[in-house]
Design a protein around this motif. Structure first.
Motif, mmCIF file in Angstrom:
data_model
loop_
_atom_site.group_PDB
_atom_site.id
_atom_site.type_symbol
_atom_site.label_atom_id
_atom_site.label_comp_id
_atom_site.label_asym_id
_atom_site.label_seq_id
_atom_site.Cartn_x
_atom_site.Cartn_y
_atom_site.Cartn_z
ATOM 1 N N CYS A 140 53.157 40.182 39.827
ATOM 2 C CA CYS A 140 53.313 39.038 40.739
ATOM 3 C C CYS A 140 53.749 37.788 39.978
ATOM 4 C CB CYS A 140 52.001 38.759 41.471
ATOM 5 S SG CYS A 140 51.536 40.025 42.670
ATOM 6 N N PHE A 141 53.139 37.577 38.799
ATOM 7 C CA PHE A 141 53.490 36.394 38.023
ATOM 8 C C PHE A 141 54.912 36.483 37.485
ATOM 9 C CE2 PHE A 141 53.851 34.653 33.700
ATOM 10 C CZ PHE A 141 53.825 33.299 34.023
ATOM 11 N N MET A 177 54.647 40.762 49.106
ATOM 12 C CA MET A 177 54.394 41.849 50.049
ATOM 13 C C MET A 177 55.657 42.701 50.203
ATOM 14 S SD MET A 177 52.666 41.391 53.800
ATOM 15 C CE MET A 177 54.012 40.473 54.535
ATOM 16 N N ALA A 178 56.815 42.046 50.290
ATOM 17 C CA ALA A 178 58.073 42.761 50.470
ATOM 18 C C ALA A 178 58.425 43.596 49.247
ATOM 19 C CB ALA A 178 59.202 41.773 50.762
ATOM 20 N N GLU A 179 58.022 43.138 48.065
ATOM 21 C CA GLU A 179 58.330 43.875 46.841
ATOM 22 C C GLU A 179 57.298 44.962 46.555
ATOM 23 O OE1 GLU A 179 61.066 43.496 45.538
ATOM 24 O OE2 GLU A 179 61.764 41.466 45.946
ATOM 25 N N ASN A 180 56.342 45.116 47.457
ATOM 26 C CA ASN A 180 55.320 46.162 47.336
ATOM 27 C C ASN A 180 54.389 45.920 46.149
ATOM 28 O OD1 ASN A 180 54.182 48.416 48.532
ATOM 29 N ND2 ASN A 180 55.299 49.861 47.240
ATOM 30 N N PHE A 181 54.066 44.639 45.896
ATOM 31 C CA PHE A 181 53.194 44.282 44.786
ATOM 32 C C PHE A 181 51.721 44.262 45.185
ATOM 33 C CE2 PHE A 181 56.674 41.424 42.694
ATOM 34 C CZ PHE A 181 57.389 42.561 42.376
ATOM 35 N N GLU A 239 45.866 38.749 53.362
ATOM 36 C CA GLU A 239 44.593 38.408 52.725
ATOM 37 C C GLU A 239 44.567 38.852 51.273
ATOM 38 O OE1 GLU A 239 41.347 38.525 56.352
ATOM 39 O OE2 GLU A 239 42.157 40.426 55.620
ATOM 40 N N VAL A 240 45.134 40.032 50.987
ATOM 41 C CA VAL A 240 45.220 40.504 49.607
ATOM 42 C C VAL A 240 46.096 39.548 48.799
ATOM 43 C CG1 VAL A 240 46.016 42.365 48.100
ATOM 44 C CG2 VAL A 240 44.842 42.911 50.242
ATOM 45 N N GLY A 241 47.246 39.162 49.374
ATOM 46 C CA GLY A 241 48.143 38.235 48.698
ATOM 47 C C GLY A 241 47.495 36.892 48.458
ATOM 48 N N GLU A 242 46.712 36.430 49.429
ATOM 49 C CA GLU A 242 45.981 35.167 49.267
ATOM 50 C C GLU A 242 45.017 35.262 48.088
ATOM 51 O OE1 GLU A 242 44.598 31.331 51.155
ATOM 52 O OE2 GLU A 242 46.143 32.685 51.897
ATOM 53 N N HIS A 243 44.358 36.388 47.970
ATOM 54 C CA HIS A 243 43.431 36.588 46.849
ATOM 55 C C HIS A 243 44.192 36.580 45.520
ATOM 56 C CE1 HIS A 243 40.257 38.162 44.337
ATOM 57 N NE2 HIS A 243 41.017 39.198 44.010
ATOM 58 N N TYR A 244 45.303 37.309 45.456
ATOM 59 C CA TYR A 244 46.116 37.329 44.234
ATOM 60 C C TYR A 244 46.526 35.910 43.846
ATOM 61 C CZ TYR A 244 46.946 42.426 44.473
ATOM 62 O OH TYR A 244 46.815 43.789 44.487
ATOM 63 N N PHE A 245 47.010 35.173 44.830
ATOM 64 C CA PHE A 245 47.505 33.813 44.572
ATOM 65 C C PHE A 245 46.378 32.935 44.033
ATOM 66 C CE2 PHE A 245 48.791 29.519 45.369
ATOM 67 C CZ PHE A 245 50.173 29.524 45.225
ATOM 68 N N ASN A 246 45.214 33.015 44.660
ATOM 69 C CA ASN A 246 44.095 32.160 44.256
ATOM 70 C C ASN A 246 43.615 32.478 42.844
ATOM 71 O OD1 ASN A 246 44.155 30.778 46.675
ATOM 72 N ND2 ASN A 246 42.622 32.078 47.648
ATOM 73 N N LEU A 302 45.600 33.578 40.367
ATOM 74 C CA LEU A 302 46.592 32.970 39.475
ATOM 75 C C LEU A 302 46.435 31.453 39.436
ATOM 76 C CD1 LEU A 302 49.710 35.137 40.379
ATOM 77 C CD2 LEU A 302 48.503 35.110 38.197
ATOM 78 N N LEU A 303 46.076 30.875 40.580
ATOM 79 C CA LEU A 303 45.840 29.429 40.625
ATOM 80 C C LEU A 303 44.616 29.057 39.802
ATOM 81 C CD1 LEU A 303 46.567 26.650 41.894
ATOM 82 C CD2 LEU A 303 45.059 27.253 43.797
ATOM 83 N N SER A 304 43.556 29.824 39.951
ATOM 84 C CA SER A 304 42.316 29.516 39.232
ATOM 85 C C SER A 304 42.490 29.671 37.725
ATOM 86 C CB SER A 304 41.176 30.414 39.721
ATOM 87 O OG SER A 304 41.326 31.734 39.235
ATOM 88 N N ARG A 305 43.448 30.522 37.308
ATOM 89 C CA ARG A 305 43.680 30.729 35.875
ATOM 90 C C ARG A 305 44.798 29.836 35.343
ATOM 91 N NH1 ARG A 305 42.661 37.131 34.494
ATOM 92 N NH2 ARG A 305 40.918 37.447 35.907
ATOM 93 N N CYS A 306 45.197 28.848 36.154
ATOM 94 C CA CYS A 306 46.138 27.801 35.720
ATOM 95 C C CYS A 306 47.577 28.285 35.573
ATOM 96 C CB CYS A 306 45.685 27.144 34.422
ATOM 97 S SG CYS A 306 44.040 26.411 34.516
#
Length: 1198
Positions: free
Chosen positions: A422-423, A445-449, A461-468, A470-474
């Motif tokens: 994702c990153f 989601m479209a890239e099947n990640f 919801e899964v994508g939201e978790h992934y994003f958060n 990465l955000l929390s880890r700066c």
């Protein structure tokens, strides 16, 4: 923590997992069994994939120093991605078979699949055979990982000893931490924990070292110790280490019980300080185990944690959290200069300093990068060597010369494989690009990640978790501009994403041009304000495996053009997962061949001229996201839209759709339905279809709009329609707009929508009562606006439920014309954080008396309000404008942002606010249209960072900058009596300064305005001002933008401009333009120049404009008849020319325009418009060589 994964985790691990899942799936096996397919091929494929993966780990370690290994890895990656596409096609065939039982796949199709799997097996066999030749070891386990002893250097343990004697730009943070350390006013008895959070290389450890060794904490603690934690969070070993550093002794016990008992004994009743440096552990149970003996210290004991993760800060239960930011420009230069130059750098070559300044900008305020590049340049004395470093990428530096690569890669390696992918995908974006959170999740989601380990969670919801995470880890940062959903990446993290993604991602116009795009899977291109033509992408012919075609932009309004041949090519790229033509203004028709894009999951046709969609599009059963926003010519959707069985995110905002397709209710996977569906205009059949859709799907977001212009008088019919549109219980966000009934439906007041978290009821003007919302126990955001008949909000709103709004965080009442009374009860809204009450002219009271967690309060245009503001212990932001006789009867010590406005503010309230300003640590203060409000300028505002005065402070005549030492942004506008700015000391933080429409303003400080960090300077409507500040070239070294508007008498004072000045905008400043003829010629950095409202009929004169300018705008010149070629011909660097609102400009110069111009834009110049018509216009031959020509926002040369 598990052994660190390799770079392969970003792609290989994630792709292989997807492939294994598909190879093991019942659907694939069942599909082939029915067609007599050789199942052994699938088993053989899986075995070879496992074997390849076993060698990938070793290859990852060696790829940095062996080009052949890197080439082998690239081939492996391409084969895996091709295999993933093949499995996707098989899945597509299965889906078609599942949908249409009668049309079984032909035997020829199965033979094709067999043949392609055999080709993959041959490729894998060839790659496996090469492993021995390359010396690659066959790892004993899959995904064993890189480990810390690989080519990427292991980070040395930190100690408490100060490495750098001087720490630049961290004085405020150091003082804050010291104040926390030495404070004995803790509210709680347990130990206090402060976490310093930031990305790698920001200087967290250095800051902690300086605090740890500061003399001011001597004697404050009985014992103190420094512990380097790193990623190996072993509770026993760490407990022994803490015991050792605090007692200066060693414990060799292997029993945790014994070690913790001894540590507890040593700490009991003693005040201690422990620094835990570089903490990665996110396991709460492990932290609890480590913390247990630490809880026995005396009151006032402290733990200072440094970490890259906000989640770690939460896990350790920090009492205080501080996010470390990048260094400012001046401090960045200090760090760089310390390492790049000898002790005395005052006599450095001017050209070297200019190059050094640009290198510092590339480092984006990251101390580690500044140190690394500075040390690299210390041994390089020639200008040519410095230019070479400037033109190279940091990632091109030899690894032995750079600590940046291991520092940032370490954060990357700690990500799980699915997050790495994702990153690395974010390499699609240019630096400083603001990306939307929701849109990025849809792309993932479209890239099947996105891996749905829990089927109960939606992909969003899964994508939201992934994003958060990465955000929390700066890895991401909240954008300081734009909306809350906008985020950015630090420039070096953008470089990191590009570094790890390799050739998979290509950014047209940014990345170095390649002969072929054969390896490219993700393609993006940047659109600027001239609009980009998609005509030069002939290399896309080679990109057979391309998955992403994406335009990105840095501006709000944008458009681009695409030639017919290029369009046809793009729609033939059969592996596309993501296809966006958003903003492609010449796209009028979608070809039938779109039905061949069987992998397509994301399609964005927003802001195009399409009139209809082909029926073949309905065969795209993988399509998940369909965006048709602002397609004003699109009237209806294909009738078979329901065949898009995986469609979950349709967006249909701001369009002209007149009806929904038949059978839309059969869409079962919808999660978001973003469409202002005009219920009032729809037929009963459409409403029935919509009702079926809403009741049967897992829809989580819904907007419903009525047509108020219809003036329906049948209120009962309106109510019946809305009653029949009851959504499913899964709904989380609901917006009802312009509803014409007098009552809301029953399903809004019962427990049908128990999962609702956001509700907006907007412009429901005929409703007599608000719905009772007692059953919405999870409701967090409520907006009620434009209800003209509501006079009282009373107990019926709560229905006597004490928990009706237990979860509510945001409450917004707006535009309630007849609302007079709000009957609040004690204990209501216990979780409320934000309260907005605006445009309620008859509201008298009351407001809630106590809102313990309220952080933001906005009250505007409530002129009859007679009540007290809610009491709160956590208020951070307060905005008041024309709020009647509102009073504040407490001292909000936590207030950080204050905004005051309105002509009718009560004197007693203003007096109270003046007291608050003087006794709080305000960071931002705004006054607008409030003539009686004055700043109490009798003491120093040590914490204030932003001050905006726009129409107020009538008594202010002299603004003393020295009273505001920490200001980063200052605006003084419409202050009728302000005459001057005074300054005695340098301003070290000011970055933005605006002075506008102050009719009596005449003087800047006598010795000049001294603000080394000032980047943007705006001067507007100062009719009495005669001169710009003195010595700008010396005192404003960081100035990048100078904007001057309606200052007819102003001139340059000493003939010099700041050397870093990059952009100038001058409007109605004829004297200034004349006085700049000399200074412009000596400024090499000026690139963008906008000039407006010049009085001449011929412009520009010879030698007037700077040679360095690349972007020239001439606008709003009503008397301009002719462009003087003599003033343009010497501009050899000019690339963009914009002519705007020059109504009598007759023609372009007879000699033509400079050959360097590649983009020409003309608006509001009717005579020129006629002459620039393609082929037939009289000026066409003068401009035919220019690549991009736009006239009145239409592309001419396509």
């Amino acid at each position: 923590m598990p052994v660190i994964e390799t770079l392969g985790g970003a792609l290989f691990g994630a792709v292989l997992q997807v492939l294994f899942d598909k190879l093991d799936s019942r659907q694939v096996l069942d599909y082939f069994r029915r067609r007599k397919f050789d199942e052994k091929l699938l088993k053989k494929l899986k075995r070879k994939l496992v074997s390849i993966n076993a060698g990938v780990d070793d290859a990852e370690k060696k790829q940095f120093r062996n080009a052949y290994v890197k080439a082998w890895l690239d081939e492996v990656r391409d084969v895996l991605l091709d295999t993933e596409d093949l499995m996707d096609e098989i899945y597509y065939e299965f889906s078609r078979y599942g949908l249409e039982v009668e049309s079984h796949s032909s035997s020829s199709q199965v033979c094709i699949f067999e043949s392609r799997i055999k080709e993959v097996l041959d490729d894998l066999e060839c790659l496996l055979n090469q492993m021995d030749d390359l010396g690659l070891k066959n790892a004993s386990g899959v995904g064993v990982g890189l480990g810390l002893n690989s080519n990427v250097s292991q980070k040395l343990p930190s100690t408490s000893l100060v490495v750098e004697n001087i720490i630049y730009g961290r004085d405020d943070e150091k003082e804050m931490i010291l104040k926390w350390m030495t404070s004995d006013t803790e509210k709680h008895s347990q130990l206090s924990i402060l976490s310093v959070v930031g990305m790698g290389g920001l200087g967290k450890t250095t800051l902690a070292q300086h605090v740890y060794n500061d003399p001011r904490i001597e004697g404050k603690f009985a014992i103190k110790g420094w512990v380097y934690v790193s990623d190996e969070f072993d509770v026993l070993m760490l407990t022994k280490t803490i015991f050792g550093v605090l007692t200066k002794s060693k414990d060799d016990s292997v029993d945790l019980e014994m070690v913790q008992g001894r540590l507890k004994e040593k700490l009991t009743g003693r005040k201690f300080l422990v620094v835990l440096d570089d903490v990665w552990n996110e396991d709460r149970a492990q932290w609890k185990a480590l913390q247990t003996p630490l809880n026995y210290g005396a009151k006032g004991s402290k733990i200072l944690v440094t970490t890259r993760s906000n989640k770690v800060a939460s896990i350790v239960q920090s009492n205080k959290l501080h996010e470390l930011k990048q260094l400012g420009g001046d401090h960045s230069w200090q760090v760089f200069a310390k390492h790049a130059f000898q002790d005395d750098n005052s006599q450095m070559n001017a050209e070297v300093k200019e190059i050094g300044t640009k290198i510092v900008e590339k480092c984006r305020g990251l101390p580690l990068a500044l140190e690394t590049v500075g040390c690299l340049l210390r041994s390089k004395s020639s200008v040519a060597e410095w230019k070479s470093v400037l033109s190279s990428e940091i990632w091109d530096f030899p690894e032995e010369d750079s600590k940046i690569i291991p520092a940032l890669l370490l954060s990357y390696y700690h990500l799980p494989s699915y997050l790495k992918r994702c990153f690395s995908y974010c390499a699609m974006f240019p630096k400083d690009h603001q990306f939307d959170k929701k849109n990025l999740i849809q792309l993932w989601m479209a890239e099947n990640f996105l891996q749905r380990s829990q089927q109960s969670k939606s992909q969003e919801e899964v994508g939201e978790h992934y994003f958060n995470v990465l955000l929390s880890r700066c890895f991401f940062q909240q954008s300081s501009e734009g909306f809350k959903s906008c985020f950015v990446m630090h420039g070096l993290l953008n470089d990191l994403a590009k570094y790890v993604s390799g050739d998979i991602c290509f950014r047209f116009g940014i990345d170095r041009a390649k002969r072929t795009l054969k390896e490219t899977r993700h393609f993006s291109f940047v659109i600027d304000d001239y609009g980009v033509s998609c005509n030069e992408y002939e290399n896309l012919y080679d990109a057979k495996g391309l998955r992403t075609f994406l335009p990105v932009t840095r501006i709000s309004y944008w458009s681009w053009y695409c030639e017919t041949l290029t369009l046809e090519l793009i729609f033939k790229l059969k592996c596309l997962h993501v296809l966006s033509f958003c903003g492609c203004v010449n796209l009028k028709e979608v070809p039938e061949t779109i039905g061949n894009l069987i992998h397509l999951r994301f399609l964005d046709l927003s802001n195009t001229g399409i009139q209809k969609l082909p029926d073949t599009m309905c065969s795209l059963c993988n399509l998940q996201t369909l965006k048709l926003n602002s397609c004003v010519n699109l009237k209806e959707l294909p009738c078979n839209l329901h065949k898009l069985t995986n469609l979950c995110c349709p967006e249909l905002m701001k369009n002209s759709l007149t009806k929904m397709p038949m059978h839309i209710g059969k869409l079962k996977n919808l999660e978001i339905f973003m469409s202002p569906f005009n219920v009032g205009k729809s037929s009963e059949l459409c409403i029935q279809q919509l009702g079926e859709l809403l009741s049967k799907t897992c829809l989580v977001r819904l907007d419903l709009h009525w047509d108020l212009e219809q003036n329906l008088v049948n209120f009962m019919k309106e109510r019946e329609i809305l009653e029949n549109l009851q959504p499913s219980r899964h709904l989380e966000e609901l917006s009802i707009n312009d509803y014409g009934g007098i009552q809301f439906p029953h399903w809004l007041s019962d427990n049908s929508l128990s999962n609702l978290v956001s509700l907006s009821l907007i412009n429901c003007k005929h409703c007599l009562l608000l719905p009772s919302l007692e059953f919405l126990t999870f409701l967090r955001h409520l907006t009620i606006s434009g209800h003209d008949w509501i006079r009282t909000i009373d107990a019926d709103f709560y229905r006597n439920s004490c928990s009706a709004f237990a979860s509510l965080q945001t409450l917004n009442f707006a535009d309630m014309k007849e609302w007079e009374e709000w009957q609040c009860r004690t204990g209501d809204f216990p979780s409320l954080q934000s309260l907005f009450v605006t445009k309620c002219p008859k509201l008298k009271g009351q407001l809630p008396k106590q809102l313990s967690h309220l952080r933001k309060l906005i009250i505007e245009d409530c002129k009859q309000l007679v009540t007290l503001a809610p009491r709160t212990l956590e208020i951070c932001e307060l905005q008041l404008r024309d709020c009647g006789k509102l009073q504040i009867d407490y001292n909000p010590t936590t207030l950080k942002r204050l905004q005051i406005g309105g002509d009718n503010m009560e004197a007693s309230l203003l007096e109270r606010l003046g007291h608050i300003i003087s006794h709080t640590s305000l960071e931002s203060f705004t006054i607008f249209s409030c003539p009686n409000m004055n700043i109490p300028i009798n003491h120093c505002f040590d914490f204030l960072e932003k001050l905006h005065i726009g129409g107020g402070c009538d008594s202010l005549t002299n603004f003393p900058l020295d009273f505001f030492p920490k200001l980063s942004e200052l605006e003084l506008s419409e202050c009728p009596n302000l005459q001057m700015i005074a300054q005695g000391h340098p301003l070290n933080h000011l970055k933005i300064l605006r002075i506008g429409k102050c009719s009596r303003f005449e003087y800047f400080p006598n010795e000049g305005l001294f603000a080394r960090q000032l980047e943007s300077f705006y001067i507007i409507g100062l009719e009495k001002l005669k001169s710009l500040p003195k010595r700008m070239s010396v005192l404003l070294p960081s100035l990048n933008l100078l904007y001057i508007n309606d200052c007819p008498d102003v001139e340059v004072s000493d003939g010099c401009l700041p050397s870093n000045l990059n952009e100038m905008c001058l409007f109605n400043c004829s004297k200034l333009i004349a006085s700049l003829k000399g200074p412009w010629g000596t400024n090499p950095s000026l690139k963008s120049l906008s000039i407006g409202k010049v009085d001449e009929d011929c412009f520009p004169s010879e030698g007037l404009l700077p040679l360095s300018v690349t972007n020239l705008e001439i606008y709003d010149c009503p008397n301009l008849k002719k462009l003087d070629y003599r003033g343009l011909c010497h501009l050899f660097s000019l690339e963009k020319l914009f002519l705007y609102k020059c109504p009598i400009l007759q023609c372009l110069p007879e000699e033509g325009l400079p050959k360097s111009i590649s983009k020409l834009r003309v608006e509001g110049c009717p005579l020129i418009k006629q002459r620039c018509k393609k082929q037939e216009g009289e000026d066409w031959q003068k401009i035919a060589h220019i690549k991009y020509i736009m006239v009145d926002r239409e592309r001419v040369n396509i």
